[in-house]
Each structure stands twice: as structure tokens, then as C-alpha cells.
Write a protein that holds these residues in place. Sequence first.
Motif, PDB file in Angstrom:
ATOM      1  N   THR A  68       1.051  -1.005  -0.039  1.00 45.45           N
ATOM      2  CA  THR A  68       0.031   0.010  -0.017  1.00 45.45           C
ATOM      3  C   THR A  68       0.879   1.311   0.162  1.00 45.45           C
ATOM      4  N   SER A  71       2.375   5.838   3.477  1.00 51.17           N
ATOM      5  CA  SER A  71       1.474   6.682   4.754  1.00 51.17           C
ATOM      6  C   SER A  71       0.768   5.525   5.289  1.00 51.17           C
ATOM      7  N   THR A  72       0.463   4.425   4.698  1.00 50.63           N
ATOM      8  CA  THR A  72      -0.531   3.357   5.498  1.00 50.63           C
ATOM      9  C   THR A  72       0.184   2.332   5.870  1.00 50.63           C
ATOM     10  N   GLU A  75      -0.245   1.198   9.945  1.00 54.77           N
ATOM     11  CA  GLU A  75      -1.592   0.845  10.112  1.00 54.77           C
ATOM     12  C   GLU A  75      -1.730  -0.833   9.466  1.00 54.77           C
ATOM     13  N   CYS A  76      -1.428  -0.798   8.537  1.00 65.20           N
ATOM     14  CA  CYS A  76      -1.667  -2.149   7.801  1.00 65.20           C
ATOM     15  C   CYS A  76      -0.592  -3.224   8.389  1.00 65.20           C
TER      16      CYS A  76
END
Length: 322
Positions: A68, A71-72, A75-76
Amino acid sequence: MLKAGVLGAGHLGKIHLKLLQQSTKYDLVGFFDASKEASKQIETEFGYKSFPSMEGLIDACDMVVVVTPTSTHFECAEKVIRAGKHLFIEKPITETVAQAEQIRDLAKEMKVRGQVGQVERFNPAFQAIKDKIHNPMFIETHRLAEFNPRGTDVSVVLDLMIHDIDAILSVVKSSVKSVSSSGVSVISETPDIANARIEFENGCVANLTASRISLKKMRKARFFQRDAYISVDFLEKKCEVVKMKDAPKEIDDFAMVLTNAEGIKKQIYFENPKIEANNAILDELESFYEAIKADRTPEVSLKQGTEALRVAMLIIENFKKI
């Protein structure tokens, strides 16, 4: 076989999906992408199963590939690890060093394996010479690419230079002493051209240049060490080792011999290590499988990915001092 899934089905995500499906070590479960429209198109065109949620995909897998936007990543990665699943995450590991350290520590706590996608470590040219690099004292790298809007959400340091940072840290067995750098934004909001000088505690110096607005592509590295010079062309997948040894008393007529100021004669020897053709991304995925099965540290660990990011951020921070 390990059940594998992919988070993020953009350009690189599609490559991972294709290779996981081809692999004899993984059973591709499917993918999740935030874009419902893109997910439907990929599912129709390629036949990969699209999951309606990130959590649903993670639950169905033993190992998850995170491709992804950077920036993600945190979280992932956190969701994957907390679910007790093994994590393969593309570079850079996260947006910040603090996030990377959290991911590294969480994986250790949850007893799962994690690998960072630093594909140049599996480049056949680098694989052929990495064991010949011993205590290099000067390193020079050039990584030039034509402009591509994909990836410009981050600095050229995190987009391109981090490949060379990681490769250098893997062969220089010393701590970083200091970093100096300069970067210029030409098209993007973040630097498109950068140069960095990394000094190590053992005296080794590395000079790195990266550009994503060049007219030609180049991915080269040169390593200089005592009595040897090693070059790697990551793009052309070629390498060469030039060694110098004390010249024998009986010198062959075709030998290349240099005489220094003290009158000492050195003979030059050329080596072209055998390069085994490979698919570097498939190799890194399958090496991760072997690390999981053997319960050993992966080739590019989360710790190494964190250190590469740490040096990259030092380079970026230094831009602001100019």
C-alpha cells in the motif's frame, strides 16, 4: 504451502499477486484494495479473489504482503502482526523511524516473522559478489531514473536511494558516524535529486546519488577495498571484480602489472563471477517462506529495514540545514 494475501493492488501489488500465484511455496488467497472499482477490475481481468475488508483478508492468510502507499504501512503492518500473521512489507518499512521501531518490536512480541521488500538484495549481480565484499573503505552509488509520478509522494531518498542505503548497510559492518547531504526539488514537492555522504565509525565513506528526473536510467555501485575494486550494475545485472596482488617473479607477457612509487609491483586480476538469472521479487518472497518455515531471521529483517529508514531520514533531515 503458506496461505498468502496482498494488501494493495497497484502496479507493484499486481506483480506480487502474479508471482505468489506462480510460486510453489504459497497458496494465493486473494487481495484487498481500498478502491472498489480497481478491485472489481482486477478480479475480473486476472481472476484473483477480492476481499471486502482488510481484516477479512488478513484472517484468511498465514502471510500478508503489504504494498500500500507508505503513509498506510504502519496501520496495515500493525493489523497483520496483531492478528499473528507473518509480514512482508515493501520499502520503506514505514513513514517514520518511531513507527518502524514499533513494528519491529511488535513482531518480536507476537513471535511472527517480518521481511522488508528491498529487492536489490536479490538482484543476481549483487548476489554474485556480496560475499566478495570485505571491509570496503569507499563506496560510490548512482541510481538514476526517468520521471514517473508514481512514488513522488515521498522524497527520492525513500523512493530510490534507500535501495543503495540498504545494500551498503548490509556489507559495511560498522555504525554510521555522520551524514551530510543535499537535495533539490525540481518537479515534485519533495526532492527529486539528492546526494549524500555517509561516514562510518570504521573510516568507510559512502557517496550516494539518486535522481528521478534523469534522461537515462542507471543503477550502479562501486566498492573499493584493500587490493580490490568491485563494481555492480543492478540494471544490466552485471558485475566485475578487479584484484591486485603482489606480482610473481616470473611475469607473464600478457599480464597487467603496475609499479607504485616505492617500486613494488602489483599484478591485476579480473574476475567475472557467474550470475544466475532470477526473478528477484519471486526470490525475496520465497526466501521469506524459507525463513518462516525454518524459524530464522529473514534476509532483510524488520530491524535492517528500520536501520535503512533511520539513515534515510538522517539524510532527509540534513536537507533542512542547508
